[in-house]
Design a protein around this motif. Structure first.
Motif, PDB file in Angstrom:
ATOM      1  N   GLN A 190     -80.782  15.189  27.644  1.00  0.00           N
ATOM      2  CA  GLN A 190     -81.552  15.439  26.426  1.00  0.00           C
ATOM      3  C   GLN A 190     -80.876  16.351  25.416  1.00  0.00           C
ATOM      4  O   GLN A 190     -81.481  17.305  24.918  1.00  0.00           O
ATOM      5  CB  GLN A 190     -82.933  16.046  26.786  1.00  0.00           C
ATOM      6  N   PRO A 191     -79.636  16.082  25.081  1.00  0.00           N
ATOM      7  CA  PRO A 191     -79.075  16.831  23.949  1.00  0.00           C
ATOM      8  C   PRO A 191     -79.698  16.297  22.659  1.00  0.00           C
ATOM      9  O   PRO A 191     -80.257  15.204  22.643  1.00  0.00           O
ATOM     10  CB  PRO A 191     -77.585  16.484  24.009  1.00  0.00           C
ATOM     11  N   THR A 199     -79.955  21.411  21.386  1.00  0.00           N
ATOM     12  CA  THR A 199     -78.732  21.428  22.179  1.00  0.00           C
ATOM     13  C   THR A 199     -77.685  20.549  21.524  1.00  0.00           C
ATOM     14  O   THR A 199     -77.970  19.400  21.179  1.00  0.00           O
ATOM     15  CB  THR A 199     -78.999  20.900  23.604  1.00  0.00           C
ATOM     16  N   LEU A 200     -76.526  21.120  21.360  1.00  0.00           N
ATOM     17  CA  LEU A 200     -75.402  20.357  20.818  1.00  0.00           C
ATOM     18  C   LEU A 200     -74.370  20.197  21.920  1.00  0.00           C
ATOM     19  O   LEU A 200     -74.008  21.169  22.588  1.00  0.00           O
ATOM     20  CB  LEU A 200     -74.803  21.093  19.629  1.00  0.00           C
ATOM     21  N   MET A 201     -73.932  18.956  22.136  1.00  0.00           N
ATOM     22  CA  MET A 201     -72.884  18.724  23.122  1.00  0.00           C
ATOM     23  C   MET A 201     -71.616  18.290  22.414  1.00  0.00           C
ATOM     24  O   MET A 201     -71.634  17.367  21.622  1.00  0.00           O
ATOM     25  CB  MET A 201     -73.292  17.609  24.084  1.00  0.00           C
ATOM     26  N   ASN A 202     -70.549  18.958  22.741  1.00  0.00           N
ATOM     27  CA  ASN A 202     -69.229  18.548  22.269  1.00  0.00           C
ATOM     28  C   ASN A 202     -68.611  17.679  23.343  1.00  0.00           C
ATOM     29  O   ASN A 202     -68.425  18.107  24.479  1.00  0.00           O
ATOM     30  CB  ASN A 202     -68.332  19.772  22.072  1.00  0.00           C
ATOM     31  N   LEU A 203     -68.322  16.444  23.008  1.00  0.00           N
ATOM     32  CA  LEU A 203     -67.746  15.522  23.983  1.00  0.00           C
ATOM     33  C   LEU A 203     -66.392  15.073  23.430  1.00  0.00           C
ATOM     34  O   LEU A 203     -66.313  14.157  22.618  1.00  0.00           O
ATOM     35  CB  LEU A 203     -68.693  14.334  24.170  1.00  0.00           C
ATOM     36  N   PHE A 204     -65.352  15.756  23.862  1.00  0.00           N
ATOM     37  CA  PHE A 204     -64.022  15.503  23.292  1.00  0.00           C
ATOM     38  C   PHE A 204     -63.122  14.820  24.308  1.00  0.00           C
ATOM     39  O   PHE A 204     -62.650  15.442  25.244  1.00  0.00           O
ATOM     40  CB  PHE A 204     -63.392  16.817  22.793  1.00  0.00           C
ATOM     41  N   PHE A 226     -66.913  22.894  15.499  1.00  0.00           N
ATOM     42  CA  PHE A 226     -68.267  22.402  15.780  1.00  0.00           C
ATOM     43  C   PHE A 226     -69.049  23.394  16.642  1.00  0.00           C
ATOM     44  O   PHE A 226     -70.251  23.582  16.455  1.00  0.00           O
ATOM     45  CB  PHE A 226     -68.210  21.047  16.500  1.00  0.00           C
ATOM     46  N   GLU A 227     -68.343  24.022  17.568  1.00  0.00           N
ATOM     47  CA  GLU A 227     -69.023  24.977  18.450  1.00  0.00           C
ATOM     48  C   GLU A 227     -69.580  26.149  17.639  1.00  0.00           C
ATOM     49  O   GLU A 227     -70.745  26.529  17.778  1.00  0.00           O
ATOM     50  CB  GLU A 227     -68.033  25.462  19.522  1.00  0.00           C
ATOM     51  N   LEU A 228     -68.737  26.679  16.765  1.00  0.00           N
ATOM     52  CA  LEU A 228     -69.187  27.788  15.920  1.00  0.00           C
ATOM     53  C   LEU A 228     -70.311  27.353  14.984  1.00  0.00           C
ATOM     54  O   LEU A 228     -71.293  28.068  14.797  1.00  0.00           O
ATOM     55  CB  LEU A 228     -68.020  28.298  15.074  1.00  0.00           C
ATOM     56  N   ALA A 229     -70.157  26.156  14.420  1.00  0.00           N
ATOM     57  CA  ALA A 229     -71.183  25.663  13.500  1.00  0.00           C
ATOM     58  C   ALA A 229     -72.528  25.578  14.204  1.00  0.00           C
ATOM     59  O   ALA A 229     -73.553  26.012  13.679  1.00  0.00           O
ATOM     60  CB  ALA A 229     -70.768  24.292  12.952  1.00  0.00           C
ATOM     61  N   GLY A 230     -72.510  25.034  15.405  1.00  0.00           N
ATOM     62  CA  GLY A 230     -73.749  24.916  16.173  1.00  0.00           C
ATOM     63  C   GLY A 230     -74.329  26.276  16.492  1.00  0.00           C
ATOM     64  O   GLY A 230     -75.524  26.524  16.317  1.00  0.00           O
ATOM     65  N   LYS A 231     -73.489  27.185  16.949  1.00  0.00           N
ATOM     66  CA  LYS A 231     -73.975  28.497  17.368  1.00  0.00           C
ATOM     67  C   LYS A 231     -74.516  29.293  16.188  1.00  0.00           C
ATOM     68  O   LYS A 231     -75.509  30.003  16.297  1.00  0.00           O
ATOM     69  CB  LYS A 231     -72.861  29.269  18.075  1.00  0.00           C
ATOM     70  N   ASP A 283     -77.936  25.697  21.171  1.00  0.00           N
ATOM     71  CA  ASP A 283     -77.193  25.901  22.407  1.00  0.00           C
ATOM     72  C   ASP A 283     -76.055  24.884  22.414  1.00  0.00           C
ATOM     73  O   ASP A 283     -76.275  23.699  22.162  1.00  0.00           O
ATOM     74  CB  ASP A 283     -78.090  25.675  23.619  1.00  0.00           C
ATOM     75  N   VAL A 284     -74.858  25.360  22.701  1.00  0.00           N
ATOM     76  CA  VAL A 284     -73.690  24.485  22.611  1.00  0.00           C
ATOM     77  C   VAL A 284     -73.033  24.341  23.977  1.00  0.00           C
ATOM     78  O   VAL A 284     -72.811  25.331  24.674  1.00  0.00           O
ATOM     79  CB  VAL A 284     -72.661  25.045  21.601  1.00  0.00           C
TER      80      VAL A 284
END
Lengths: 431, 325
Positions: free
Chosen positions: B116-117, B62-67, B78-83, B88-89
Motif C-alpha cells: 500500500q504505497p 508512503t513513497l517508494m523509490n524503486l530503482f 526523490f527521497e528528500l522531496a518526499g521527506k 514516509d520514504v
C-alpha cells in the motif's frame, strides 16, 4: 469419423489450383474428394450420402501453413503439438509445418520421426516437421539433410536464426539441391538486427526503442539470392516484410532465381504505430514495420511477387510477454486468425478472394509437393467451410492455443470457420 | 500542536486541479499544468532554502523509490522531496534483492503494491517500464527514467532552471548536445520545451542521433559550433564512455575535440548563454571543467537544487489528487 460419403451442396467453391471461384458441390468419400461439380447442383444423390447445405459459404481447400512454432519438444507449457493442431483446425488450417527450433532441435532423423509419430497419435491436422539446416541451429555444420528428408521433413531451415557464414550457406544450398530439399532462410543481417525490438524510424526513435533499419532484410536477401543463383538451388525466403527487400526479390525473380517468398499475416495486418504504449503482443521477429512497408507488402501479395502467406504462429506465454518491450519475447499466435485476417483484403476489395486463397493453399502445396491444397478428384478431403460474411471479434478466451499472445485481440474481422475436414474427418465444427 | 498543514492550493495561492494519476511522460501534460507545476516548484525552492524545510502535505503517505538502475542523484532527490513534504520514504534496490532471483518486474511491483504505497517512483533500463507498471498497480507511478524513452521530472527541473534564469521559456533557443540517441533526458526535454514555446536544436554526430530526429520539430546539427550559434541555453548530455571506444565515436579525444563543450566553442552561443548538464558529468569528454565550474554560465548546480523542488511539486500535485479520491 463417418464412413458415409458426404456431399457439400450450395457452396461457393474456391479452388485456386483450377482457378474456379463459383457455385458448386463437392463429394467426399473415403477421405478423398470423390467429385467436384462446378455450377449446377447435383441431382439424384443416393440415400447413403450425408448432405451438408453450405448455404453459400466458401468451401475451399484447407489452409497449409508452412511456418508454425510449438513448444514441443522442450517447452510444452507454451504450446504442444496437440494444442497447435486444435488451433489450426479451428482456423481452417489442415496442414502445418512445425519449425525445428525446439529443445532439442529437430536436427536429426529421430526427432523428425518423433514429431511425425506424435502428430499421428493426435489425429487432427497434418503436422509436418521442417528440419534444421545446421546442427543445433548453430549455422556452422550441416544437419543430416538427406536422412531427415527420408524420415519425412518437408524442408530445412534454421528458423529465426540467419546462417551468417556465407560459405556454410552456399554449401548448404548446393548439398540440399542434390537431395531435392528446399532450404528456407530468414533474410536478416545479424549485426544490424542485434538487440533490436522495433524498426528504425521516427516512431522507434521517439519511443526510445532499439531498432533495426529495413535495409538489414535487404542486405541478407541479396546475399541469399546471389548464392541461390550461384548454386541453382531452390530458396524459400522466410518472410519478406520491407519495400526495399521486395525490390531485391523482384529483381532476383526476374533474372530467374528459383526463389519463393513468404510474408506473415502480422506484417500484412499491423504497422509500428499499433505498438502504441509498448504493447508487447505487437513484438514480432522480424519487427513490425512502418506503414509504407506494410503497403508495399500488401501490394507484393496482390501482384504475386510474394507467393505465400504464413501465420508465423509463435506462442509466448504471459510471463514472456508481460515484460518491458525490449525484454519481452517476440512472436504472435496466428493459426486461428490467419484466414479471417487474410480475408480482410478480400472484403476491402483489394485482392481477389481466389488470389488470397492461393497463397495459403495451392501455392504452398506445389512448393512442398503435397497432394492437398486443391479441390480435385482424388485429392485428400482437407477442406474448410467458411462463412465469408460473418463478423467476429477476436477474443483471447476463444483461442485454442495454450498461449494467448494474439495481436488481433479485440479486432473485428469477417469470416467465420464453420467446419474443417482433414482426410474427410471433421476436426472442427463451430458451435 | 502545530497549525493545520497548508494544502496545496494554499502553497500555490490558488486552486490547482491536477487530474493525472501518474507522472509517466511529458506527452501527458499540457502547458497550463506545466506552468502550475513550475509555479509550485518555485514555492518549494524558497521553502528549501529556509532552515526549517518540512511541510506535512504528504503526511501519512508512503513513497517508494524503486530503482532498477543505480542513480544516487535522482534517488536522493526523490527521497528528500518526499521527506520534506512529510511522506514516509522507502528505498528499494531490486538489484540486490528478489529481482535478481528471477522475479519479473511485474511481480516485484505487485508485491510492493500490496504494501500500500501511495507513490511509486520507478527507474528502469527498459523503455516503457514505468507505463507497464502503472497498468498493474493501484498507486501513483512516477517515471524516474525508463530506458531511452523519458525522464519527465528531469525535463521539469530543467525547465524550472531555465525559467528562473531567463524569466521565461517561450522564445528561448536551446541546443541539446551529445548522445541524443540514447538519451531519455533529450526526449523529455524536446517535448516539454517545444510545448512551452522554445526553439530546440539537436546537436551531435550522426551515430548518436535517432533516425528521423529531424521530424521531431527540431533542427539537427552535426557541428557543435553551428548548432549552438546564438543559443540561450546549451544543454550537454552525458555520454557513456564505452560508447566512445570506436563504437559510436572513434575515441574520447576525438569526441571532445568536435563535440566537447569548451570556452572557445561556447563563444559561438549568445553572450548571456547558460550551460546545463543532467549529470553526472564526464569532465574532459563532453564538457570542459572550465565551463562546468564557471557559475556565471553554468546552471549545473542550480539544476540539482531545482530537482528537489520540481519533484516536490510533482509529488504534491499527485497526492492532491489522491486526497480527492
Amino acid at each position: 469419423m463417418t464412413a458415409r460419403p458426404t456431399a457439400f451442396v450450395n457452396a461457393r467453391l474456391v479452388d485456386p489450383a483450377s482457378g474456379w471461384d463459383g457455385p458448386g458441390a463437392l463429394l467426399v468419400k473415403n477421405g478423398k474428394i470423390a467429385d467436384v461439380i462446378q455450377g449446377a447442383a447435383p441431382e439424384g444423390l443416393s440415400d447413403d450420402v450425408e448432405t451438408i447445405d453450405a448455404a453459400g459459404a466458401m468451401l475451399a481447400p484447407g489452409l497449409i501453413d508452412l511456418r508454425v512454432k510449438t513448444g514441443e519438444p522442450g517447452a510444452e507449457p507454451k504450446e504442444t503439438l496437440k494444442s497447435a493442431a486444435l488451433a489450426a483446425a479451428a482456423g481452417g488450417v489442415t496442414s502445418i509445418v512445425v519449425q525445428p527450433d525446439t529443445d532439442p532441435a529437430v536436427d536429426d532423423p529421430a526427432t523428425v520421426d518423433f514429431i511425425l509419430r506424435r502428430a499421428r497419435d493426435i489425429e487432427l491436422v497434418h503436422v509436418y516437421p521442417a528440419g534444421a539446416a545446421t546442427k543445433g541451429l548453430k549455422g556452422e555444420r550441416m544437419a543430416e539433410i538427406g536422412l531427415m528428408r527420408d524420415a519425412g521433413c518437408l524442408y530445412v531451415t534454421d528458423a529465426d536464426r540467419p546462417i551468417v557464414n556465407s560459405k556454410v550457406f552456399r554449401r548448404l544450398l548446393s548439398y540440399a539441391k542434390g537431395f531435392g530439399v528446399l532450404v528456407a532462410h530468414r533474410p536478416a543481417d545479424p549485426w544490424l538486427s542485434a538487440g533490436a525490438a522495433a524498426t528504425e524510424g521516427e516512431f522507434a526513435g521517439r519511443m526510445g526503442l532499439a531498432s533495426v533499419p529495413p535495409a538489414a532484410e535487404k542486405i541478407m536477401l541479396e546475399r541469399d539470392l546471389a548464392l541461390a543463383e550461384l548454386t541453382g538451388a531452390r530458396l524459400l525466403v522466410d518472410q519478406v516484410t520491407t519495400a526495399c527487400a521486395l525490390e531485391s526479390l523482384e529483381r532476383g525473380k526476374a533474372r530467374g532465381v528459383a526463389a519463393t517468398a513468404t510474408t506473415s499475416i502480422n506484417h500484412l495486418s499491423f504497422n509500428e504505430v499499433d505498438i502504441g504504449d509498448y504493447r508487447t503482443f505487437l513484438k514480432f521477429d522480424p519487427p513490425v514495420r512502418g506503414e509504407d512497408d506494410r503497403q508495399a507488402t500488401i501490394e507484393a501479395l496482390a501482384t504475386g511477387l510474394i507467393d505465400i502467406v504464413v501465420s508465423a504462429h509463435a506462442p509466448a506465454p504471459a510471463e514472456d510477454k508481460r515484460l518491458p518491450y525490449d525484454e519481452a519475447a517476440p512472436g504472435a499466435v496466428g493459426l486461428q486468425t490467419l484466414l479471417p485476417a487474410l480475408l480482410a483484403f478480400h472484403h476491402e476489395g483489394r485482392i481477389p478472394l481466389i488470389d488470397l486463397m492461393r497463397t495459403v493453399t495451392s501455392r504452398p502445396a506445389e512448393l512442398l509437393g503435397l497432394s492437398a491444397g486443391r479441390l480435385a478428384k482424388g485429392a485428400p478431403a482437407d477442406l474448410v467451410l467458411c462463412d465469408l460474411a460473418a463478423p467476429m471479434v477476436v477474443d483471447l478466451a476463444d483461442l485454442k492455443s495454450k498461449s494467448k499472445n494474439s495481436p488481433f485481440d479485440g479486432r473485428r474481422l469477417q469470416g467465420v470457420v464453420r467446419l474443417t475436414l482433414v482426410d474427410g474427418r471433421v476436426v472442427y465444427r463451430a458451435d | 500542536m502545530s497549525a493545520p498543514a497548508p494544502g496545496l492550493n494554499e502553497v500555490l495561492g490558488r486552486t490547482f486541479p491536477f487530474p493525472k494519476r501518474h507522472f509517466l511522460s511529458v506527452m501527458d501534460l499540457n502547458p497550463v499544468e506545466v506552468g502550475d507545476l513550475l509555479d509550485l516548484a518555485d514555492g518549494f525552492v524558497a521553502l528549501n532554502r529556509q532552515t526549517s524545510k518540512k511541510l506535512d502535505l504528504l503526511k501519512g503517505r508512503t513513497l517508494m523509490n524503486l530503482f532498477f538502475e543505480n542513480s544516487t542523484r535522482t534517488q536522493s532527490s526523490f527521497e528528500l522531496a518526499g521527506k520534506r513534504l512529510g511522506a514516509d520514504v522507502v528505498n528499494m534496490s531490486p538489484r540486490s534483492s528478489s529481482i535478481s532471483k528471477g522475479e519479473t518486474l511485474i511481480d516485484t511491483a505487485v508485491t510492493l503494491n500490496a504494501m500500500q504505497p501511495d507513490l511509486l517512483v520507478v527507474r528502469h533500463a527498459s523503455s516503457g517500464a514505468a507505463s507497464l507498471l502503472a497498468q498493474k498497480v493501484s498507486c501513483s507511478v512516477i517515471n524516474a527514467g525508463d530506458g531511452q524513452h523519458e525522464h519527465p521530472t528531469q525535463a521539469l527541473l530543467d525547465a524550472l532552471s531555465m525559467r528562473r534564469a531567463f524569466g521565461r521559456i517561450a522564445g528561448l533557443r536551446v541546443a541539446i548536445c551529445g548522445d541524443v540517441l540514447h538519451s531519455r533526458v533529450a526526449r523529455s526535454n524536446v517535448a516539454l520545451l517545444q510545448m512551452l514555446g522554445a526553439e530546440v536544436r539537436l546537436v551531435g554526430p550522426p551515430t548518436l542521433m535517432p533516425a528521423e530526429a529531424d521530424r521531431w520539430g527540431s533542427a539537427v546539427f552535426h557541428d557543435l559550433r553551428k548548432g549552438i550559434e546564438g543559443c540561450d541555453v546549451v544543454m550537454m548530455l552525458r555520454l557513456q564512455l564505452e560508447r566512445m571506444d570506436g563504437v559510436l565515436a572513434p575515441s574520447q579525444r576525438e569526441y571532445f575535440r568536435f563535440f566537447g563543450l569548451d570556452r572557445e566553442k561556447l563563444a559561438c552561443a549568445a553572450p548571456h548563454v547558460k550551460v546545463m548538464h543532467p549529470g553526472p558529468m564526464n569532465r574532459g569528454v563532453e564538457i570542459d571543467s572550465d565551463v562546468a565550474d564557471d557559475l556565471s554560465v553554468s546552471l549545473i548546480q542550480d539544476q540539482v537544487e531545482m530537482g528537489v523542488a520540481a519533484r516536490m511539486a510533482v509529488l504534491a500535485a499527485l497526492s492532491a489528487r489522491l486526497d480527492n479520491d
